[in-house]
Design a protein around this motif. Sequence first.
Motif, PDB file in Angstrom:
ATOM      1  N   VAL A  58       0.841  -1.208   0.000  1.00  0.00           N
ATOM      2  CA  VAL A  58       0.000   0.000   0.000  1.00  0.00           C
ATOM      3  C   VAL A  58       0.873   1.255   0.000  1.00  0.00           C
ATOM      4  O   VAL A  58       0.641   2.185  -0.764  1.00  0.00           O
ATOM      5  CB  VAL A  58      -0.941  -0.015   1.219  1.00  0.00           C
ATOM      6  N   ARG A  61       2.399   1.728  -3.347  1.00  0.00           N
ATOM      7  CA  ARG A  61       1.441   2.291  -4.302  1.00  0.00           C
ATOM      8  C   ARG A  61       1.258   3.784  -4.080  1.00  0.00           C
ATOM      9  O   ARG A  61       1.109   4.555  -5.031  1.00  0.00           O
ATOM     10  CB  ARG A  61       0.088   1.589  -4.139  1.00  0.00           C
ATOM     11  N   MET A  62       1.227   4.196  -2.799  1.00  0.00           N
ATOM     12  CA  MET A  62       1.032   5.617  -2.520  1.00  0.00           C
ATOM     13  C   MET A  62       2.237   6.435  -2.980  1.00  0.00           C
ATOM     14  O   MET A  62       2.130   7.634  -3.184  1.00  0.00           O
ATOM     15  CB  MET A  62       0.809   5.824  -1.024  1.00  0.00           C
ATOM     16  N   ASP A  64       3.876   5.738  -5.773  1.00  0.00           N
ATOM     17  CA  ASP A  64       4.020   5.414  -7.201  1.00  0.00           C
ATOM     18  C   ASP A  64       5.029   4.297  -7.434  1.00  0.00           C
ATOM     19  O   ASP A  64       5.721   4.276  -8.455  1.00  0.00           O
ATOM     20  CB  ASP A  64       4.427   6.651  -8.018  1.00  0.00           C
ATOM     21  N   ARG A  65       5.130   3.371  -6.485  1.00  0.00           N
ATOM     22  CA  ARG A  65       5.979   2.206  -6.693  1.00  0.00           C
ATOM     23  C   ARG A  65       5.088   0.962  -6.741  1.00  0.00           C
ATOM     24  O   ARG A  65       3.874   1.054  -6.556  1.00  0.00           O
ATOM     25  CB  ARG A  65       6.978   2.063  -5.542  1.00  0.00           C
ATOM     26  N   ILE A  66       5.703  -0.210  -6.962  1.00  0.00           N
ATOM     27  CA  ILE A  66       4.911  -1.426  -7.061  1.00  0.00           C
ATOM     28  C   ILE A  66       4.862  -2.165  -5.735  1.00  0.00           C
ATOM     29  O   ILE A  66       3.857  -2.766  -5.379  1.00  0.00           O
ATOM     30  CB  ILE A  66       5.485  -2.334  -8.157  1.00  0.00           C
ATOM     31  N   ASN A  69       6.851  -7.811  -5.463  1.00  0.00           N
ATOM     32  CA  ASN A  69       6.070  -8.486  -6.502  1.00  0.00           C
ATOM     33  C   ASN A  69       6.830  -9.651  -7.123  1.00  0.00           C
ATOM     34  O   ASN A  69       6.434 -10.163  -8.158  1.00  0.00           O
ATOM     35  CB  ASN A  69       5.668  -7.504  -7.604  1.00  0.00           C
ATOM     36  N   ARG A  70       7.943 -10.080  -6.496  1.00  0.00           N
ATOM     37  CA  ARG A  70       8.759 -11.077  -7.176  1.00  0.00           C
ATOM     38  C   ARG A  70       8.337 -12.503  -6.865  1.00  0.00           C
ATOM     39  O   ARG A  70       8.373 -13.355  -7.733  1.00  0.00           O
ATOM     40  CB  ARG A  70      10.241 -10.905  -6.793  1.00  0.00           C
ATOM     41  N   PHE A 304      -5.747   0.385   7.158  1.00  0.00           N
ATOM     42  CA  PHE A 304      -5.455   1.214   5.989  1.00  0.00           C
ATOM     43  C   PHE A 304      -5.285   2.673   6.400  1.00  0.00           C
ATOM     44  O   PHE A 304      -4.417   3.372   5.882  1.00  0.00           O
ATOM     45  CB  PHE A 304      -6.571   1.069   4.945  1.00  0.00           C
ATOM     46  N   ALA A 311       2.153   6.922   5.289  1.00  0.00           N
ATOM     47  CA  ALA A 311       2.690   7.297   3.977  1.00  0.00           C
ATOM     48  C   ALA A 311       2.639   8.802   3.774  1.00  0.00           C
ATOM     49  O   ALA A 311       3.309   9.322   2.892  1.00  0.00           O
ATOM     50  CB  ALA A 311       1.911   6.597   2.874  1.00  0.00           C
TER      51      ALA A 311
ATOM     52  N   PHE B  17      -2.401   6.648  -4.692  1.00  0.00           N
ATOM     53  CA  PHE B  17      -2.761   5.246  -4.449  1.00  0.00           C
ATOM     54  C   PHE B  17      -3.771   4.777  -5.489  1.00  0.00           C
ATOM     55  O   PHE B  17      -3.612   3.719  -6.092  1.00  0.00           O
ATOM     56  CB  PHE B  17      -3.345   5.112  -3.041  1.00  0.00           C
ATOM     57  N   SER B  20      -2.326   4.616  -9.029  1.00  0.00           N
ATOM     58  CA  SER B  20      -1.419   3.507  -9.319  1.00  0.00           C
ATOM     59  C   SER B  20      -2.201   2.337  -9.915  1.00  0.00           C
ATOM     60  O   SER B  20      -1.620   1.462 -10.548  1.00  0.00           O
ATOM     61  CB  SER B  20      -0.700   3.084  -8.050  1.00  0.00           C
ATOM     62  N   MET B  41       2.200   4.108 -11.911  1.00  0.00           N
ATOM     63  CA  MET B  41       3.496   3.706 -11.380  1.00  0.00           C
ATOM     64  C   MET B  41       4.588   3.923 -12.407  1.00  0.00           C
ATOM     65  O   MET B  41       4.405   3.664 -13.582  1.00  0.00           O
ATOM     66  CB  MET B  41       3.451   2.243 -10.977  1.00  0.00           C
ATOM     67  N   THR B  43       7.759   2.626 -11.976  1.00  0.00           N
ATOM     68  CA  THR B  43       8.813   1.636 -11.816  1.00  0.00           C
ATOM     69  C   THR B  43       9.059   0.877 -13.114  1.00  0.00           C
ATOM     70  O   THR B  43       8.113   0.442 -13.771  1.00  0.00           O
ATOM     71  CB  THR B  43       8.412   0.631 -10.728  1.00  0.00           C
TER      72      THR B  43
END
Lengths: 392, 168
Positions: A58, A61-62, A64-66, A69-70, A304, A311, B17, B20, B41, B43
């Motif tokens: 979360v 995402r806030m 702007d990253r992922i 996820n690997r 949340f 964040a 959020f 994204s 995003m 990335t």
Amino acid sequence: MEFLKDLFVNIGLWFSGWLTGFMPAWGVEVVTGFLGAIILVFIGLFAVLILTWGERKVIGRMQDRIGPNRWGPYGLFQPIADGIKMLTKEDIIPTGADRWVHLVAPILVIIPAVLIYAVIPFGDGLRGADLNIGILYIVALSTIGTISILMAGWSSNNKYSLLGAFRAVAQLITYEIPLVLSIITVVLLTGSMSMVEIVENQTVPYMVSMPLVFLVFMVAASAELYRAPFDMIEADSELIAGYFTEYSGMKFVMFFMAEYINLLAMSGVIVTLFMGGWRFFGLEEILPFLNPFIFFAKCAFVIFLFWWTRATFPRIRIDHMLGMAWKALVPIALVNLLLVGLVDKLVEGTLLTSGVLLIVNIIEMVILLAILDKVGGKTRAKTMERVAAQQG
Amino acid sequence: MYFQGLAKGLSVTLKHFIQSYTGKTGIEDGERITEPSLGGMFTVEYPDEKLPMYPRFRGALMHLRDPETGEANCTACGLCITACPQDCLTVEGDDGKGKDRRAEAFTYGLSECIFCGLCVEACNFEAIEMSSDYELSSSEREIVWDLERLLAQGDKYDRRQSGEDEEK
């Protein structure tokens, strides 16, 4: 169908009924109690896995990253990988450390965190124990965790650890007061300290009828959990990692786990006190087996909110943080207590009380903002004057 | 008014959020869209996704072939060797004279190369170019590429052969 309707309670009844067939009564009590305790502990442990993943996702995402996820779908197995990595780390005890206190602190920190789950009602009839002093029990337990934090900071023989621990104690003593005062407000309205009765008496959730009390409780709770923006005890830029600077491997994981177990426990308390627990517009009567799901969905919402504030807001300076509690939250909570007591005495009828409470709360908020504007404006003018004098 | 700033900050993080999930930034039809106003995003998931390199990007050296004969363009004139500030190139030519001379051997010390591109500027025969290859890690201590390897690099990264770079 009848069995499915209240699935979880009926499974419990069936199980204890099956045990009674070949066991004395005390044996049934011991076995069911033991199993219940295991289930409650595992709720906490499972929460750690989900919450660490969710928080990173979360907050990522806030920003702007992922986020992770690997490994696994949507990076869901990331906490497992982290756990394996932590298990293989070397266990270090620093020179000059108080060996036994250093070893015991991470174990002690996790016990009160898990014990809180005993009184949280997950649904109608789904709870560890219905203590008639449930909320008092939670307040008492949440302070014990601080002792182990102080133990960890003291025994590490590290000035950063010790500073972090001192801050933890200062923060807890300060924020316990608005926290308890807003709990008292709820108890005053309900007339009971039992968590189950608090839920049953909430036709209108207290979050709706008393938004200011809820706000005070949320701020105090996030300080109590040592979460950003109140993460003074592990302020990375000032204290490295605070009280667990000298901890590595599995002992570090214990502190980490306690943090997240506490997070779910505290959000469970918030849901119980302010959001009507397992109740959701009468749905709990029609489909009782949905109770725990409603409860955990509400918990997810509260968590949340915690992530969201983490964040968004930068860390507050320590004197500002303590000042905010003593100068703002405690007076607000006290005035609230007074007004709620008055309204509860003067107005009859549940819905009417809720309405009057809401209006009182809104008036209170407007007055509060006016006062803050005046006082804050004065302070700002003074500061600006001083700055101007220094520059000129 | 007080608390306005807090609400503003919260709305910004919530917007990002939501964006994204709904935002446009990402990979669309094999091309990466990076337009900040679209949200989303940013990335680049590196091993799975790679940013396209610009034509002027200077990666590892490569040898180009004559498109008609398929032979290396290099005439072993040695201009690149004089230009190289790192002395990481060597060349050996055959017995041919003038433009008929061809390089027999060429070594390129990748571990010493500073990717300045002076050798490419010095070359008169369009024999060498900098490729856009930047994934050059190796488990060997000294990385030396011979002519064969450099030609293979050219086959892989020459933009004229794949027709991507028409104006060149």
